[in-house]
Design a protein around this motif. Structure first.
Motif, PDB file in Angstrom:
ATOM      1  N   GLU A   1       6.438 -12.926   4.754  1.00 47.69           N
ATOM      2  CA  GLU A   1       5.799 -12.117   5.789  1.00 47.69           C
ATOM      3  C   GLU A   1       4.896 -13.013   6.650  1.00 47.69           C
ATOM      4  OE1 GLU A   1       4.978  -9.929   8.297  1.00 47.69           O
ATOM      5  OE2 GLU A   1       6.134  -8.760   6.839  1.00 47.69           O
ATOM      6  N   PRO A   2       5.264 -13.257   7.915  1.00 41.84           N
ATOM      7  CA  PRO A   2       4.494 -14.181   8.766  1.00 41.84           C
ATOM      8  C   PRO A   2       3.015 -13.794   8.895  1.00 41.84           C
ATOM      9  CG  PRO A   2       6.509 -13.467   9.868  1.00 41.84           C
ATOM     10  CD  PRO A   2       6.424 -12.682   8.613  1.00 41.84           C
ATOM     11  N   ALA A   3       2.723 -12.492   8.826  1.00 39.96           N
ATOM     12  CA  ALA A   3       1.329 -12.058   8.993  1.00 39.96           C
ATOM     13  C   ALA A   3       0.410 -12.638   7.917  1.00 39.96           C
ATOM     14  CB  ALA A   3       1.260 -10.535   8.962  1.00 39.96           C
ATOM     15  N   PHE A   4       0.998 -13.050   6.781  1.00 37.41           N
ATOM     16  CA  PHE A   4       0.174 -13.570   5.681  1.00 37.41           C
ATOM     17  C   PHE A   4       0.111 -15.104   5.684  1.00 37.41           C
ATOM     18  CE2 PHE A   4       1.768  -9.508   3.517  1.00 37.41           C
ATOM     19  CZ  PHE A   4       0.685  -8.772   3.976  1.00 37.41           C
TER      20      PHE A   4
ATOM     21  N   LEU B   1       0.851  -1.194   0.000  1.00 37.20           N
ATOM     22  CA  LEU B   1       0.000   0.000   0.000  1.00 37.20           C
ATOM     23  C   LEU B   1       0.883   1.239   0.000  1.00 37.20           C
ATOM     24  CD1 LEU B   1      -2.579  -1.179   2.663  1.00 37.20           C
ATOM     25  CD2 LEU B   1      -2.953  -1.081   0.204  1.00 37.20           C
ATOM     26  N   ARG B   2       0.993   1.858  -1.132  1.00 35.72           N
ATOM     27  CA  ARG B   2       1.843   3.050  -1.282  1.00 35.72           C
ATOM     28  C   ARG B   2       3.220   2.822  -0.666  1.00 35.72           C
ATOM     29  NH1 ARG B   2      -2.925   7.620  -0.530  1.00 35.72           N
ATOM     30  NH2 ARG B   2      -4.017   6.954  -2.389  1.00 35.72           N
ATOM     31  N   GLY B   3       3.809   1.674  -1.001  1.00 34.90           N
ATOM     32  CA  GLY B   3       5.164   1.371  -0.567  1.00 34.90           C
ATOM     33  C   GLY B   3       5.267   0.739   0.809  1.00 34.90           C
ATOM     34  N   GLU B   4       4.122   0.527   1.468  1.00 36.31           N
ATOM     35  CA  GLU B   4       4.131  -0.048   2.810  1.00 36.31           C
ATOM     36  C   GLU B   4       3.488  -1.435   2.737  1.00 36.31           C
ATOM     37  OE1 GLU B   4       2.747   1.547   7.173  1.00 36.31           O
ATOM     38  OE2 GLU B   4       2.386   2.817   5.446  1.00 36.31           O
ATOM     39  N   ILE B   5       4.127  -2.436   3.397  1.00 33.70           N
ATOM     40  CA  ILE B   5       3.559  -3.785   3.405  1.00 33.70           C
ATOM     41  C   ILE B   5       2.383  -3.810   4.380  1.00 33.70           C
ATOM     42  CG2 ILE B   5       4.043  -6.228   3.912  1.00 33.70           C
ATOM     43  CD1 ILE B   5       5.414  -5.212   1.387  1.00 33.70           C
ATOM     44  N   SER B   6       1.296  -4.461   3.961  1.00 36.25           N
ATOM     45  CA  SER B   6       0.058  -4.373   4.735  1.00 36.25           C
ATOM     46  C   SER B   6      -0.025  -5.380   5.880  1.00 36.25           C
ATOM     47  CB  SER B   6      -1.142  -4.531   3.802  1.00 36.25           C
ATOM     48  OG  SER B   6      -1.133  -5.825   3.221  1.00 36.25           O
ATOM     49  N   ALA B   7       1.119  -5.900   6.338  1.00 36.46           N
ATOM     50  CA  ALA B   7       1.122  -6.873   7.436  1.00 36.46           C
ATOM     51  C   ALA B   7       0.357  -6.387   8.682  1.00 36.46           C
ATOM     52  CB  ALA B   7       2.566  -7.241   7.793  1.00 36.46           C
ATOM     53  N   PRO B   8       0.502  -5.113   9.094  1.00 39.56           N
ATOM     54  CA  PRO B   8      -0.261  -4.674  10.276  1.00 39.56           C
ATOM     55  C   PRO B   8      -1.774  -4.812  10.094  1.00 39.56           C
ATOM     56  CG  PRO B   8       1.445  -3.076   9.728  1.00 39.56           C
ATOM     57  CD  PRO B   8       1.399  -4.058   8.598  1.00 39.56           C
TER      58      PRO B   8
END
Lengths: 327, 126
Positions: B98-101, B65-72
Motif C-alpha cells: 500500500e503506497p500510502a504506508f 479497520l473493520r475490513g477497510e484498509i486505512s490508507a485514506p
C-alpha cells in the motif's frame, strides 16, 4: 474379417471417438505446424460464437479479432512440434466478443498418433475466469481470517496484561484471566452465529449463565437488536458485573441479579436503558479502588457513546447503563 | 516519564483502532504517560473526518479497520504533516503493498507499552 466388417469396426471406432470430442465441454482445436486450424469441436464454436466456415482452414492467429495473435504464444506454439514440447496453462486475458472479459488457459500438445510423428497440435482452451475469481475471494477470506486471529491474540494479550496480579494467587489470576477470555469467546461465537442481528436477551443470558448459573432474574423486556460492534463491549461489561457480584455482591450471598431494560428516545435517537440490580446479597459498601474491571465497564460503554452509572445502595448494587442503538 | 512541556500543553495523540480492548490499552498507556488521547476511532471515515476537523499532534494507526484498509487515513495525515506510525499485526510485505504506508514505521500489535511510548516520543521530537 471381410472388408465390410472392417469398415463397420473402423466406423464404430471413429463415431465413438468423434462423440467423445463433441461431448467435451472444453473448446479444443487441432492445428498444423503452420497454425492452420484442421479441426474444432462444437464447444469451440459455442464458446467463441463462431462456425466451421470461419474456423477451419484459417490460421489460429486470424481467428476472432486476432485475440490469439500474441507474439509470446506464437513463439511457444512454434516450439511444440519440433521440440515435442507442450504449453500448459498459458493464460490469455482478453475481451472476447459476446463473452466479455475472460481469462483463458491455453494448453497445446503434439497430437499423439501411434507410430506416426504427427505434425499437428491439439490446443485446448479452458475458461478460468470464475475459478480465478473464486480463488481471489478465498485469498481475501484467508487474509481476513488471519487478521482476525492476530487481533484476537492481541486482545487476549491485553486481557492477560491488564488482569490484576498484585495481591492475588496464581490460581486466582488464572481463573480471572480465563473468565475474561471466555467472555471474549462467547461474544465471538455470538457474533458469528447472529451477525448483525444480535438479540439482547440471548446475549445477556449467555454472558451471565457461566458466572451466575441460574441466579439471574431476567425481567421480561422488549426485544432489542444490537449491532455487531456492540456485542463484545456489552459482553465484557456483563461479565465484569457478574464476576463482581460473585466476589462482593448479591452472588456472594444468597441473592440474585435482576436485569431489565427498555428503550427510549434521546434526541430522536433510540437508546437502550438497561438496569442491573443485585438483590438479596450482603450489605454493599462502595469499592475503595478502581481496577481493570471498573475501567473496562466505563470505557466500553463510553466508547459506544453510552453511560454506566453505579449506585452503591446498601441493599444491593444498581447500575444504569445507556447505549445508543443503531437506527 | 512525561516532560514538563507535555504537562503544560499535552500533545494530542489520535488512536485509530477498531479492536476496542486494544484501543483501550493504547489509550491507557498514553494517558499514563501524560498524552491527551483522541479516540480510539474505529472507522476510516470517522478518522478522516476527525483529522480534517482538527489535526492531532500525532497518530497511531491500525491498518485494517473493520475490513477497510486505512490508507485514506494515512494520506490525510501525510497531507497535514501529522507524524504517525502503524500498529498492525500485518507482515511488512503486506503493508508495503500500500503506497500510502511508504516510509511509515510499524510498531506491531500488540506493542510493549515502553516501546509504544518511546516510539511516540521519537515521533514528536522529529
Amino acid at each position: 474379417m471381410t472388408l465390410e466388417e472392417l469398415y463397420r469396426l473402423l466406423r464404430t471406432g471413429h463415431i465413438q471417438t468423434q462423440g467423445i470430442v463433441d461431448t467435451l465441454h472444453e473448446p479444443l482445436i487441432v492445428i498444423d505446424k503452420a497454425f492452420t486450424v484442421c479441426n474444432a469441436n462444437p464447444a469451440f464454436y459455442r464458446t467463441f460464437g463462431t462456425d466451421p466456415d470461419g474456423t477451419i482452414g484459417h490460421s489460429l492467429f486470424d481467428l476472432g479479432n486476432g485475440q490469439w495473435d500474441i507474439p509470446e504464444l506464437r513463439t511457444l506454439l512454434s516450439d511444440v512440434v519440433p521440440k515435442a514440447s507442450a504449453i500448459v496453462g498459458y493464460q490469455v486475458n482478453h475481451d472476447f466478443p459476446g463473452l466479455g472479459r475472460r481469462s483463458m488457459c491455453v494448453t497445446a500438445r503434439q497430437l499423439a498418433i501411434p507410430g506416426n510423428n504427427s505434425t499437428q497440435m491439439l490446443v485446448v482452451f479452458e475458461d478460468v475466469t470464475d475459478r480465478q475469481k473464486a480463488e481471489a475471494r478465498k485469498d481475501i477470506l484467508i487474509a481476513e481470517t488471519r487478521h482476525r486471529m492476530k487481533n484476537l491474540i492481541a486482545t487476549v494479550k491485553v486481557i492477560a496484561r491488564q488482569t490484576q496480579v498484585a495481591g492475588v494467587t496464581g490460581a486466582e489470576y488464572r481463573d480471572r484471566f480465563l473468565g475474561r477470555v471466555d467472555a471474549l469467546l462467547i461474544a465471538q461465537d455470538f457474533i458469528s452465529a447472529n451477525g448483525s442481528n444480535a438479540d439482547l436477551a440471548a446475549l445477556v443470558e449467555q454472558c451471565l449463565s457461566p458466572v451466575a448459573g441460574t441466579r439471574t432474574d431476567l425481567v421480561a423486556s422488549p426485544a432489542v437488536s444490537l449491532s455487531e460492534n456492540q456485542v463484545l463491549p456489552l459482553s465484557m461489561v456483563l461479565h465484569e458485573l457478574a464476576v463482581n457480584a460473585l466476589k462482593y455482591g448479591a452472588l456472594a450471598g444468597d441473592g440474585v441479579i435482576r436485569v431489565a431494560w427498555s428503550t427510549e428516545l434521546d434526541e430522536a435517537r433510540e437508546r437502550l436503558v438497561l438496569q442491573w440490580q443485585e438483590v438479596g446479597g450482603p450489605p454493599v459498601t462502595p469499592p475503595t479502588h478502581t481496577g481493570f474491571g471498573t475501567r473496562l465497564i466505563d470505557y466500553s460503554i463510553k466508547a459506544e457513546g453510552g453511560s454506566a452509572i453505579f449506585h452503591h445502595d446498601p441493599s444491593g448494587l444498581r447500575v444504569a447503563i445507556t447505549l445508543p442503538l443503531q437506527q | 516519564m512525561a516532560s514538563s512541556s507535555i504537562e503544560s500543553t499535552p500533545f494530542e495523540v489520535l488512536i485509530v483502532e477498531d479492536e476496542y480492548l486494544i484501543g483501550m490499552e493504547l489509550a491507557q498507556i498514553l494517558e499514563d504517560s501524560g498524552y491527551r488521547v483522541i479516540g480510539p476511532i474505529a472507522t476510516v471515515s470517522a478518522a478522516v473526518e476527525r483529522i480534517e476537523r482538527h489535526a492531532p499532534n500525532a497518530c497511531i494507526l491500525d491498518v485494517n479497520l473493520r475490513g477497510e484498509i486505512s490508507a485514506p487515513v494515512a494520506d490525510c495525515l501525510k497531507a497535514r504533516h501529522v507524524p504517525f506510525f502503524l500498529s498492525s499485526g500485518y507482515k511488512q510485505e503486506t503493508i508495503n503493498q500500500e503506497p500510502a504506508f511508504d516510509g511509515v514505521a510499524n510498531i506491531g500489535k500488540p506493542a510493549k507499552p515502553e516501546q509504544l511510548v518511546s516510539a511516540l516520543q521519537a515521533l514528536l521530537k522529529a
